[in-house]
Structures are given as structure tokens and as C-alpha cells.
Design an enzyme around this catalytic site. Structure first.
Site, PDB file in Angstrom:
ATOM      1  N   HIS A  38       0.829  -1.207   0.000  1.00  0.00           N
ATOM      2  CA  HIS A  38       0.000   0.000   0.000  1.00  0.00           C
ATOM      3  C   HIS A  38       0.864   1.258   0.000  1.00  0.00           C
ATOM      4  O   HIS A  38       0.546   2.247  -0.668  1.00  0.00           O
ATOM      5  CB  HIS A  38      -0.903   0.028   1.243  1.00  0.00           C
ATOM      6  CG  HIS A  38      -1.907  -1.074   1.299  1.00  0.00           C
ATOM      7  ND1 HIS A  38      -1.799  -2.126   2.175  1.00  0.00           N
ATOM      8  CD2 HIS A  38      -3.043  -1.286   0.584  1.00  0.00           C
ATOM      9  CE1 HIS A  38      -2.829  -2.938   2.017  1.00  0.00           C
ATOM     10  NE2 HIS A  38      -3.602  -2.457   1.055  1.00  0.00           N
ATOM     11  N   ASP A 152      -3.667  -7.234  -7.627  1.00  0.00           N
ATOM     12  CA  ASP A 152      -5.075  -7.529  -7.876  1.00  0.00           C
ATOM     13  C   ASP A 152      -5.384  -7.240  -9.342  1.00  0.00           C
ATOM     14  O   ASP A 152      -6.102  -6.287  -9.683  1.00  0.00           O
ATOM     15  CB  ASP A 152      -5.955  -6.697  -6.945  1.00  0.00           C
ATOM     16  CG  ASP A 152      -5.710  -7.040  -5.488  1.00  0.00           C
ATOM     17  OD1 ASP A 152      -6.012  -8.184  -5.092  1.00  0.00           O
ATOM     18  OD2 ASP A 152      -5.201  -6.182  -4.749  1.00  0.00           O
ATOM     19  N   SER A 187       0.442  -8.900   1.063  1.00  0.00           N
ATOM     20  CA  SER A 187      -1.006  -8.907   1.159  1.00  0.00           C
ATOM     21  C   SER A 187      -1.401  -8.799   2.625  1.00  0.00           C
ATOM     22  O   SER A 187      -0.698  -9.300   3.513  1.00  0.00           O
ATOM     23  CB  SER A 187      -1.574 -10.203   0.566  1.00  0.00           C
ATOM     24  OG  SER A 187      -2.947 -10.342   0.885  1.00  0.00           O
TER      25      SER A 187
END
Length: 282
Positions: A38, A152, A187
Site C-alpha cells: 500500500h 489484484d 497482502s
């Protein structure tokens, strides 16, 4: 210092201030439980815009009845500290009642045929729920650019398709998958891996290594190599492995040559992992 907002009106006010000064705005949509993957998205957004807005919202619309909505990790205090260190300007962390005042939306985005295969087949309705909330966030924030991670891959494809098909005025920027030292894609679900499961999970990127090593042959050879890598680890159960054309997300045919995307999903213990890699067939 990162400013935390919880209401639509407050995040729009922050964006309006940036706009009044001629600034560009970037949005990084997340479900929290932030990690280095992130933060790479935040760093990219920082390069692209004057105001970086990061949303943290665990979206109930994209979880099926048997999925782990209540189990999904939540730690807003830790997320806030990470975003502050990463240089995010605004954290938009709404309660569900702010984005979904009636609990559910009567009108939703339909992901279409690609939303019903691969992840969409395993998780029916997942992509409809994801796209609905992403579109709401785009309307709320009104960014110039929205940043997603390549891990993703199917989600990225469908967001790009939604933006194109519905004429949403935003650029979609995609950041390469961030990996841990052993190759496992970062993840939020990696924290669920217990004991020896962490070693077994390495079979997922190993399957992609094997597929890439056979890419100079054909699709069948790639698939067999990847499946063999996973089969060699008792406890890593393959859910699907696919080789698709990145432009359409449709499976490539036997004679396909050129850039392709290999996607894999596997379950290690009670944890479901996905990963992907671009290869050049032939």
C-alpha cells in the site's frame, strides 16, 4: 501530518482547498491493514499529485456470505501512523453508514462477463461490490488519478474498463506488485499464515517462476510447469491457474504469441492467496 476525515463533506472540503490552489489530486483506495504494498501506492500518488487522499474502508459489498468480512484485519491507528510517515495528506475513513446509509445500495455497477470468471467465479458478486464502492469514492473525491496495485490484476482490469465504459474523468495508474524477501506478494492476508504455512505459501510465486520458465514453449507447457510447482507442496491447494490476454482478460489460445498474464489462486491452510505475472509467450 495526515488529516483524518470520516465524512464525505469533510473530504470534499479538503479537496476543494487543493483545487483552489491549482493542485492535482490522487486517490489511493484501500481496505486498511496497510503494508509496504500500500505504501508503494502512496509513494506513487505522491509523485503524481499535490494532494494525496487515501481511503480506508472495509467494503461489505465485496464479501460473500461465507467470506471473512468480520475477520478482515482492522487497525486504523496503525494505518494512520504509516500514512503519516508516508506523506499522505488526507485519510478518508468513513463508517459504513456514511457510504452506505441504507446498508446496501439498490443501484450497483455490474462488472460484466470478466467479473464472473476467475476471482468472480470463486467469489460471486465480489467485483460488482468492489466497482460500486470504487465508483462512489471517485465521485466523492473527484481525483485526477487513482492508484492501484498490479497484485489484484483482475480488479485493475475491471476498474480500467469501468472508467473507460462509463467515461469517468480519472486516470488509472498501476504500480508493480511489491514482494517480500522470499517472493510472496505482500497482502493483508499474509498475516493469517501460521507456522509452516508461510513456507508453503512460497509455492504460489514459485508456480509463476515455473510458468515463466516455460513461456518460450506454449500455454500447455506453462500451465503444466506451474501446476507441478504447486503440486509439489502438500498443503498448497490450487484453485485456478489461467493465462490471459492482458487487453481482454480472455484466455489465450494455443497459438498465441506475445505478452500474456499468468494468474494463480491457491489456498494455504485457511488463507487464500492470489498472484500474477506478465510473461512473453513464444
Amino acid at each position: 501530518m495526515t488529516t483524518t476525515t470520516t465524512t464525505i463533506s469533510d473530504v470534499r472540503a479538503a479537496v476543494a482547498v487543493a483545487r483552489s490552489a491549482g493542485g492535482r489530486v490522487a486517490l489511493v483506495p484501500t481496505m486498511g491493514a496497510l503494508h509496504e504494498g500500500h505504501l508503494a501506492l502512496v509513494a506513487r500518488a505522491r509523485e503524481l499529485a499535490d494532494l494525496v487522499v487515501v481511503s480506508v474502508f472495509v467494503n461489505p459489498l465485496q464479501f460473500g456470505p461465507s467470506e471473512d468480512f468480520t475477520r478482515y484485519p482492522r487497525d486504523l491507528a496503525a494505518d494512520t501512523a504509516l500514512l503519516d510517515a508516508a506523506g499522505a495528506d488526507v485519510l478518508f475513513a468513513p463508517e459504513a453508514s456514511e457510504l452506505l446509509p441504507e446498508g446496501r445500495t439498490q443501484v450497483r455497477v455490474a462488472a460484466g462477463p470478466i467479473g464472473e470468471v476467475l476471482e468472480g467465479r470463486v467469489r460471486p458478486g465480489h467485483f460488482d461490490g468492489m466497482l460500486t464502492i470504487v465508483l462512489k469514492l471517485l465521485h466523492v473525491v473527484g481525483p485526477d488519478v487513482v492508484v492501484f496495485g498490479q497484485k489484484d490484476a483482475q480488479q485493475v482490469f475491471l476498474v480500467q474498463r469501468m472508467v473507460r465504459d462509463l467515461d469517468v474523468p480519472v486516470a488509472v495508474d498501476v504500480v508493480d506488485t511489491v514482494r517480500e524477501d522470499d517472493g510472496l506478494a505482500r497482502s493483508s492476508r499474509n498475516r493469517y499464515l501460521q507456522g509452516g504455512e508461510r513456507r508453503l505459501a512460497r509455492a504460489v510465486p514459485a508456480a509463476l517462476d515455473a510458468a515463466e520458465s516455460a513461456a518460450d514453449r506454449d500455454v500447455d507447457a506453462m500451465t503444466a510447469a506451474a501446476q507441478s510447482a504447486l503440486a509439489g507442496e502438500d498443503g498448497a491447494d490450487l484453485e485456478y491457474l489461467a493465462v490471459v490476454d492482458p487487453a481482454s482478460f480472455r484466455p489465450v489460445d494455443d497459438g498465441y504469441r506475445g505478452r500474456a498474464l499468468v494468474l494463480v489462486a491457491a489456498r494455504v491452510g485457511g488463507t487464500r492467496l492470489i498472484d500474477n505475472r506478465f510473461v512473453h509467450l513464444g
